[in-house]
Design a protein around this motif. Structure first.
Motif, PDB file in Angstrom:
ATOM      1  N   ALA A   1       0.859  -1.188   0.000  1.00 41.89           N
ATOM      2  CA  ALA A   1       0.000   0.000   0.000  1.00 41.89           C
ATOM      3  C   ALA A   1       0.895   1.238   0.000  1.00 41.89           C
ATOM      4  CB  ALA A   1      -0.921   0.013   1.215  1.00 41.89           C
ATOM      5  N   ARG A   2       0.276   2.391  -0.179  1.00 41.57           N
ATOM      6  CA  ARG A   2       1.018   3.654  -0.137  1.00 41.57           C
ATOM      7  C   ARG A   2       0.276   4.623   0.762  1.00 41.57           C
ATOM      8  NH1 ARG A   2       2.855   6.674  -5.533  1.00 41.57           N
ATOM      9  NH2 ARG A   2       4.524   5.151  -5.326  1.00 41.57           N
ATOM     10  N   LEU A   3       1.016   5.338   1.583  1.00 37.05           N
ATOM     11  CA  LEU A   3       0.452   6.340   2.477  1.00 37.05           C
ATOM     12  C   LEU A   3       1.075   7.677   2.119  1.00 37.05           C
ATOM     13  CD1 LEU A   3      -1.550   6.261   4.883  1.00 37.05           C
ATOM     14  CD2 LEU A   3       0.431   6.161   6.401  1.00 37.05           C
ATOM     15  N   HIS A   4       0.234   8.680   1.830  1.00 37.59           N
ATOM     16  CA  HIS A   4       0.731   9.998   1.446  1.00 37.59           C
ATOM     17  C   HIS A   4       0.412  10.975   2.567  1.00 37.59           C
ATOM     18  CE1 HIS A   4       1.282  13.142  -2.010  1.00 37.59           C
ATOM     19  NE2 HIS A   4       2.065  13.366  -0.970  1.00 37.59           N
ATOM     20  N   ILE A   5       1.465  11.506   3.183  1.00 36.23           N
ATOM     21  CA  ILE A   5       1.342  12.355   4.366  1.00 36.23           C
ATOM     22  C   ILE A   5       1.778  13.769   4.020  1.00 36.23           C
ATOM     23  CG2 ILE A   5       2.126  12.702   6.749  1.00 36.23           C
ATOM     24  CD1 ILE A   5       2.908   9.643   6.638  1.00 36.23           C
ATOM     25  N   GLY A   6       0.994  14.744   4.448  1.00 36.32           N
ATOM     26  CA  GLY A   6       1.373  16.136   4.310  1.00 36.32           C
ATOM     27  C   GLY A   6       1.632  16.735   5.679  1.00 36.32           C
ATOM     28  N   SER A   7       2.620  17.627   5.781  1.00 34.16           N
ATOM     29  CA  SER A   7       2.948  18.186   7.087  1.00 34.16           C
ATOM     30  C   SER A   7       3.487  19.596   6.974  1.00 34.16           C
ATOM     31  CB  SER A   7       3.985  17.308   7.797  1.00 34.16           C
ATOM     32  OG  SER A   7       4.323  17.825   9.074  1.00 34.16           O
ATOM     33  N   VAL A   8       3.205  20.402   7.984  1.00 33.99           N
ATOM     34  CA  VAL A   8       3.882  21.678   8.163  1.00 33.99           C
ATOM     35  C   VAL A   8       5.219  21.402   8.843  1.00 33.99           C
ATOM     36  CG1 VAL A   8       1.700  22.933   8.324  1.00 33.99           C
ATOM     37  CG2 VAL A   8       2.785  22.095  10.411  1.00 33.99           C
ATOM     38  N   THR A   9       6.077  22.417   8.929  1.00 32.17           N
ATOM     39  CA  THR A   9       7.428  22.190   9.455  1.00 32.17           C
ATOM     40  C   THR A   9       7.427  21.709  10.905  1.00 32.17           C
ATOM     41  OG1 THR A   9       7.601  24.536  10.008  1.00 32.17           O
ATOM     42  CG2 THR A   9       8.531  23.829   7.909  1.00 32.17           C
TER      43      THR A   9
ATOM     44  N   SER B   1      -6.312   0.317   7.309  1.00 27.76           N
ATOM     45  CA  SER B   1      -5.418  -0.095   8.388  1.00 27.76           C
ATOM     46  C   SER B   1      -4.114   0.702   8.417  1.00 27.76           C
ATOM     47  CB  SER B   1      -5.109  -1.592   8.273  1.00 27.76           C
ATOM     48  OG  SER B   1      -4.513  -1.886   7.013  1.00 27.76           O
ATOM     49  N   ALA B   2      -3.544   1.033   7.245  1.00 25.95           N
ATOM     50  CA  ALA B   2      -2.289   1.782   7.233  1.00 25.95           C
ATOM     51  C   ALA B   2      -2.473   3.164   7.853  1.00 25.95           C
ATOM     52  CB  ALA B   2      -1.768   1.900   5.805  1.00 25.95           C
ATOM     53  N   LEU B   3      -3.580   3.823   7.533  1.00 23.59           N
ATOM     54  CA  LEU B   3      -3.854   5.149   8.095  1.00 23.59           C
ATOM     55  C   LEU B   3      -4.014   5.069   9.608  1.00 23.59           C
ATOM     56  CD1 LEU B   3      -4.662   8.178   7.745  1.00 23.59           C
ATOM     57  CD2 LEU B   3      -7.016   7.386   7.510  1.00 23.59           C
ATOM     58  N   VAL B   4      -4.818   4.121  10.067  1.00 23.12           N
ATOM     59  CA  VAL B   4      -5.059   3.965  11.509  1.00 23.12           C
ATOM     60  C   VAL B   4      -3.754   3.676  12.241  1.00 23.12           C
ATOM     61  CG1 VAL B   4      -6.202   2.538  13.244  1.00 23.12           C
ATOM     62  CG2 VAL B   4      -7.464   3.243  11.200  1.00 23.12           C
ATOM     63  N   ASP B   5      -2.919   2.830  11.661  1.00 26.24           N
ATOM     64  CA  ASP B   5      -1.674   2.453  12.323  1.00 26.24           C
ATOM     65  C   ASP B   5      -0.697   3.629  12.362  1.00 26.24           C
ATOM     66  OD1 ASP B   5       0.042   0.811  13.671  1.00 26.24           O
ATOM     67  OD2 ASP B   5       0.820  -0.198  11.905  1.00 26.24           O
ATOM     68  N   PHE B   6      -0.668   4.455  11.314  1.00 21.46           N
ATOM     69  CA  PHE B   6       0.248   5.595  11.335  1.00 21.46           C
ATOM     70  C   PHE B   6      -0.196   6.627  12.366  1.00 21.46           C
ATOM     71  CE2 PHE B   6       2.226   9.556  10.102  1.00 21.46           C
ATOM     72  CZ  PHE B   6       3.527   9.147   9.887  1.00 21.46           C
ATOM     73  N   ILE B   7      -1.497   6.856  12.474  1.00 24.84           N
ATOM     74  CA  ILE B   7      -1.997   7.787  13.495  1.00 24.84           C
ATOM     75  C   ILE B   7      -1.605   7.287  14.888  1.00 24.84           C
ATOM     76  CG2 ILE B   7      -4.082   8.751  14.557  1.00 24.84           C
ATOM     77  CD1 ILE B   7      -5.343   8.673  11.733  1.00 24.84           C
TER      78      ILE B   7
END
Length: 315
Positions: free
Chosen positions: A103-111, A292-298
């Motif tokens: 799977a692929r997880l795409h995360i966006g973040s501020v600094t 599941s990937a989203l839940v696990d990363f959170i």
């Protein structure tokens, strides 16, 4: 025809090209501009829109000097963003699977997030999920929220404020951050105690771009401290640009407290003993997403926040 049959008929008649064209139409100011972008004549675009409104069974656009969506048009715009975004995301997942990732997880973040929390969570997450590939994007919160809406991002880490309080989103506060004043390691003020805001007004500034939350807070702080009208020598959202300029000048700048602490640990900057509150930083994701990937990363981010010193108030 029953209501269910009417819905099925509408779905069959609505094509991907309708959704793609409608987004082009929405981002155009006039029919003639839309026609040029769609490589059609203005008359053909007008007929195409009439046909689409016939499929929808309602008016989608108010025609005038400038195009304006009706309430139904706005609903179709949101549908187009969801459907096309999900199709693009699925295509990316197919590519990842072909390359060996599950799977692929795409995360966006501020600094503030990339200073420590997100990288540490990525490491912990991939120990448990080695076949999930991760793509990182950094940017301003408004841009990240737009990426979330377009299904380009799975979740974001950023400021938790009124912009994240939407019925289609879920948010969770992870830590509180501050805004820190930073200089290059060789700055005349580096290592001094008893520094005041008045001392800073003697130096040129690198500031965040206008209309960002940090810039507005900085402007308010400078106004409060007698620095009204102070103009930046440099305006940038790039931490790397600010670092390079700081190391070559006697300029002063600001960044999130989490980033300032991390950069000082690396010897890249000197954090001065002046700061002010930035606010809560957390994660935001779409309400309907629960894979599941989203839940696990959170959960990896929750674990990281809870495991560090002072619960990562200065992560």
């Amino acid at each position: 025809m029953t209501e269910a049959a009417a819905v099925r008929s509408w779905i069959r008649r609505l094509k991907m090209r309708h959704l793609e064209g409608f987004l082009i139409l929405n981002s155009s100011r006039t029919l003639s501009e839309a026609a040029a972008r769609m490589h059609m004549t203005q008359s053909a675009v007008s007929h195409w829109l009439t046909d689409l409104e016939g499929i929808a069974g309602t008016r989608l656009v108010v025609r005038g000097r400038q195009l304006q969506l009706t309430a139904a048009g706005e609903a179709l715009r949101r549908l187009a963003i969801r459907v096309l975004g999900d199709l693009n995301r699925t295509h990316d997942e197919f590519s990842s699977i072909q390359q060996g990732a599950s799977a692929r997880l795409h995360i966006g973040s501020v600094t503030a997030g990339v200073a420590h929390l997100v990288p540490a969570a990525i490491c912990a997450f991939q120990i448990r999920n080695p076949n999930v590939s991760i793509r990182m994007s950094e940017g301003k919160l408004d841009d990240l929220l737009e990426g979330l809406e377009k299904r380009e991002l799975d979740l974001i880490v950023g400021s938790i404020d009124a912009r994240t309080y939407r019925p289609d989103l879920v948010h969770e506060i992870l830590f509180d951050d501050d805004v820190a004043v930073i200089t290059g390691p060789g700055h005349p003020l580096a290592g001094q105690s008893g520094i005041t805001w008045s001392d800073l007004l003697e130096y040129a500034w690198i500031m965040p771009p206008p209309n960002t939350l940090m810039r507005m807070q900085l402007d308010a702080k400078l106004l409060e401290q007698g620095g009204a009208g102070l103009r930046p020598a440099v305006e940038t959202a790039s931490v790397m640009t600010a670092l390079i300029v700081l190391r070559s000048t006697d300029y002063v700048s600001v960044c999130s407290g989490t980033m300032a602490t991390r950069l000082q640990d690396l010897g890249a900057v000197q954090r001065l003993p002046l700061s002010f509150s930035f606010g809560p930083v957390g994660t935001v994701w779409r309400k309907e997403d629960s894979h599941s990937a989203l839940v696990d990363f959170i959960q990896a981010m929750r674990d990281e926040v809870g495991s560090g010193p002072d619960n990562h108030a200065n992560a």
